[in-house]
Design a protein around this motif. Structure first.
Motif, PDB file in Angstrom:
ATOM      1  N   ALA A 152       0.813  -1.214   0.000  1.00  0.00           N
ATOM      2  CA  ALA A 152       0.000   0.000   0.000  1.00  0.00           C
ATOM      3  C   ALA A 152       0.847   1.265   0.000  1.00  0.00           C
ATOM      4  O   ALA A 152       0.432   2.304  -0.521  1.00  0.00           O
ATOM      5  N   ASP A 153       2.062   1.183   0.576  1.00  0.00           N
ATOM      6  CA  ASP A 153       2.893   2.384   0.683  1.00  0.00           C
ATOM      7  C   ASP A 153       3.955   2.467  -0.408  1.00  0.00           C
ATOM      8  O   ASP A 153       4.880   3.279  -0.318  1.00  0.00           O
ATOM      9  N   VAL A 161       2.941  -1.922 -10.474  1.00  0.00           N
ATOM     10  CA  VAL A 161       3.051  -0.465 -10.495  1.00  0.00           C
ATOM     11  C   VAL A 161       1.709   0.167 -10.141  1.00  0.00           C
ATOM     12  O   VAL A 161       0.665  -0.274 -10.623  1.00  0.00           O
ATOM     13  N   SER A 162       1.730   1.199  -9.310  1.00  0.00           N
ATOM     14  CA  SER A 162       0.498   1.912  -8.969  1.00  0.00           C
ATOM     15  C   SER A 162       0.018   2.735 -10.169  1.00  0.00           C
ATOM     16  O   SER A 162       0.784   3.008 -11.101  1.00  0.00           O
ATOM     17  N   GLU A 163      -1.226   3.159 -10.117  1.00  0.00           N
ATOM     18  CA  GLU A 163      -1.783   3.962 -11.215  1.00  0.00           C
ATOM     19  C   GLU A 163      -1.015   5.265 -11.388  1.00  0.00           C
ATOM     20  O   GLU A 163      -0.729   5.686 -12.513  1.00  0.00           O
ATOM     21  N   ASN A 164      -0.673   5.914 -10.277  1.00  0.00           N
ATOM     22  CA  ASN A 164       0.031   7.198 -10.374  1.00  0.00           C
ATOM     23  C   ASN A 164       1.399   7.038 -11.013  1.00  0.00           C
ATOM     24  O   ASN A 164       1.794   7.825 -11.881  1.00  0.00           O
ATOM     25  N   VAL A 165       2.141   6.027 -10.580  1.00  0.00           N
ATOM     26  CA  VAL A 165       3.479   5.809 -11.137  1.00  0.00           C
ATOM     27  C   VAL A 165       3.383   5.404 -12.602  1.00  0.00           C
ATOM     28  O   VAL A 165       4.172   5.844 -13.441  1.00  0.00           O
ATOM     29  N   ALA A 166       2.393   4.559 -12.928  1.00  0.00           N
ATOM     30  CA  ALA A 166       2.218   4.153 -14.326  1.00  0.00           C
ATOM     31  C   ALA A 166       1.944   5.370 -15.204  1.00  0.00           C
ATOM     32  O   ALA A 166       2.480   5.483 -16.317  1.00  0.00           O
TER      33      ALA A 166
END
Length: 666
Positions: free
Chosen positions: A58-59, A611-616
């Motif tokens: 999560a982090d 990968v998170s949505e923001n990083v993607a």
């Protein structure tokens, strides 16, 4: 701390994005023939266990197989330093153990306060006249704290076998000169926070409260004057823009106030040539020595010392530094664990020393031997591919083969070791140890300047997982830390070729591609490709870009891959995988089907990632590496050998029709 170099070594290990899955329901509705998972989405099939075992925390913004290799290397460094602290076996281990122990002793660090920098501050306080300022500038550079400008060794672009010293812009506490000159609200807000940080550090270095405003203004004014004469970051990253060789005698005569001859003597540099690309900037700096009052210079120099050393001093310094550099500039929510901060500090000041011990402890002779053999075999495969190439001109083929035969392969550690003579560190002062080690490393850096010293060390540390082609020295660099799973497993030959061998191929290809063609086999600058060669390469690039362009970007709803953005790395990936297969097929002509399949699985498993949505979304906008599923699957779909190994038919997702397949060096 080591000065950033004007030419940077580009590393080849990239990271990837989320996996996509096949829409089985849609296939059933169309009543299409069943296609195996391997022939539909090989990445999803090969990485299924890893993806299941490694959900995204999560982090965390992203995790990856190669990222886990970096984490493993950090833990190995921690184990090495623990052993050196408890029972050192050599003098180098003794110094590293003391360094490590001093960094972990937070109570001693707190009690030490600002004492480690007291001698530097006293020297600055001794400034009385303008002519005293340059000597203080030189003294701070000697301990690895660059002030006013940067000075570092780098390649002489007219003689790549030597390094010269580059005088470059620097001396600013903000990362971009534009911060000092823009007037938009966001920039002004950052500048206001920066001013507060400057005052915090000045106060911690002993500046009286009644002088804080005036001294902070002096700091900002000096840095703003430097910024107004500095290049943009885009210009700064252009090596040809920064190469302006001038005789030392001329530079010293032109900028008398800066006392450049005495500066070079203090750094131990005896060369008669330096690069000085910004005469307007250095003319301004020269004028500032006389124009700016000594008290203002003292404020600026105190600030630069406090800022540079803040991460290594007591908590009040560290909190101030993280509050601005960590939170405001980097957007970090919390600092790294203490042990990780100390390892980062040791790598900053004594990285080559730690790397020497790391390779001795974690790199076996068999791993080094095997890595060298496979790299040589992949190079032979590239030489053979060039010989049979259908699009390179005869003159380019000859030059490419000569360059590949001259190419050096350095595995584990640099061929030329350093002088590890360092004064004893002891365990009493972490900040003091940072200055001791930083002084040593700066001394070793300065030794690179002069004829025949360009290959003294690498621009990456042995304890950092990396595999890279150094265009200036025409050498392949393979660090000790990268020679472990998932990149290299000496007990599994197929994976050694499919993962490590393919990564070697991606880098060796760069020696003779459009960028590599800018340097010939003799180490001279000058393009040895014909216009027809360049046109053929661009056509290949367009074909590869088209295979990626418009494909869904995993993790970004509605996002599409930018083929042009990932083209260059994609070309290297395609070449590297093909070359590794050629080398494997020659070395193991009787390989069983299971071993052939393991080769391709090893390639795909390099790119496992969550990968998170923001990083993607961030990577979609700027990343030059394709997302994971595509970096795995697209090169494989161009290889007939992959289709044969898994029984994939032409036209299926993992096997392109022959006319659509891209081959780079064939």
């Amino acid at each position: 701390m080591p000065t950033p170099r004007p030419l940077v070594l580009a590393l080849g290990l990239g990271l990837l994005a989320l996996v996509s899955t096949a829409d089985a329901d849609a296939q059933r509705k169309k009543k299409a023939p069943a296609v195996s998972a391997q022939c539909t989405d090989f990445y999803a099939w090969a990485n299924a266990e890893w993806l299941k075992a490694n959900p995204l925390p999560a982090d965390a913004g992203a995790i990856s197989a190669l990222g886990q290799l970096t984490d493993l290397a950090l833990q190995q460094q921690r184990q090495l330093l623990d052993a050196a602290m408890k029972s050192p076996q050599t003098e180098v281990q003794n110094r590293l153990g003391d360094f490590w122990a001093s960094g972990l002793d937070e109570a001693a660090i707190e009690a030490d306060g600002s004492r480690p920098i007291a001698p530097l501050l006293s020297r600055i306080d001794a400034i009385k006249k303008a002519k005293d300022v340059p000597a203080s500038i030189a003294a701070l550079h000697q301990v690895g704290i660059p002030v006013v400008f940067n000075f570092a060794p780098d390649v002489d672009l007219k003689a790549l076998d030597r390094h010269i010293g580059y005088f470059m812009q620097g001396g600013m506490g903000l990362p971009d000169p534009a911060f000092y000159t823009r007037n938009d609200a966001d920039t002004q807000a950052v500048l206001a926070r920066y001013r507060d940080y400057v005052k915090q550090i000045l106060a911690l270095t002993g500046t009286p409260k009644e002088r804080l405003e005036a001294d902070a203004k002096a700091v900002i004014d000096i840095e703003t004057a430097i910024a107004r004469k500095s290049q943009s970051l885009a210009d700064l990253n252009n090596p040809f823009r920064n190469y302006v060789p001038v005789p030392v005698a001329d530079a010293a005569k032109r900028y008398r106030n800066l006392q450049l001859a005495q500066f070079l003597e203090a750094q131990g540099v005896k060369d008669d040539l330096v690069s000085l690309p910004d005469p307007a900037l250095f003319a301004e700096l020269d004028a500032m020595i006389g124009r700016v009052k000594p008290e203002q210079w003292k404020a600026y120099l105190r600030w630069r010392v406090g800022d540079a050393m803040a991460p290594y001093l007591s908590r009040s310094f560290r909190d101030a530094s993280f509050g601005f550099r960590g939170q405001v500039l980097a957007g970090q929510s919390a600092p790294a664990p203490r042990w990780q901060q100390v390892i980062e500090a040791i790598n900053t000041a004594a990285g080559p020393m730690l790397g020497h011990e790391y390779a001795n402890r974690y790199l076996t002779s068999e791993e080094r031997r095997r890595a060298t053999v496979v790299a040589d075999e992949v190079r032979d495969a590239l030489v053979a591919a060039v010989e049979g190439n259908t699009w390179l001109s005869a003159q380019a083929k000859a030059e490419a083969q000569a360059k590949l035969k001259a190419l050096k392969i350095e595995v584990g550690t640099p061929r030329r070791d350093l002088d590890y003579t360092v004064q004893p560190m002891g365990r009493g002062s972490f900040g003091g140890n940072m200055l001791i080690a930083s002084t040593w490393r700066h001394r070793e850096e300065m030794k690179r300047i002069g004829k025949g010293n360009a290959d003294r060390r690498w621009d990456v540390l042995p304890q950092q997982p990396a595999l890279a082609y150094d265009i200036a020295q025409n050498r392949l660099i393979v660090t000790a830390a990268v020679l472990q799973p998932p990149v290299l497993d000496v007990d599994r030959p197929a994976t050694a070729y499919g993962a490590y061998g393919a990564l070697v191929g991606t880098q060796l290809s760069r020696a003779i591609d459009a960028k590599g063609a800018q340097v010939n086999a003799r180490g001279e600058l000058g393009n040895w490709w014909t216009p027809a060669d360049t046109a053929a390469w661009n056509t290949l690039g367009e074909r590869v870009a088209a295979q990626y362009a418009g494909q869904p970007y995993p993790g970004v709803k509605g996002g599409k891959v930018n083929g042009g953005q990932v083209r260059d790395v994609a070309l290297s990936d395609q070449a590297g995988l093909q070359l590794a297969w050629d080398a494997y097929a020659k070395a193991q002509p009787e390989a069983k089907a299971a071993d052939q399949q393991a080769f391709f699985g090893a390639w795909s498993k390099l790119w496992g990632q969550q990968v998170s949505e923001n990083v993607a979304a961030e990577r979609l906008a700027a990343e030059i590496h394709a997302p994971g599923p595509l970096r795995s699957n697209v090169p494989l779909s161009n290889l007939p050998a992959f289709g044969a190994a898994y029984g994939c038919k032409a036209g299926q997702p993992m096997q392109r029709a022959e006319a659509d397949q891209v081959r780079v060096w064939r």
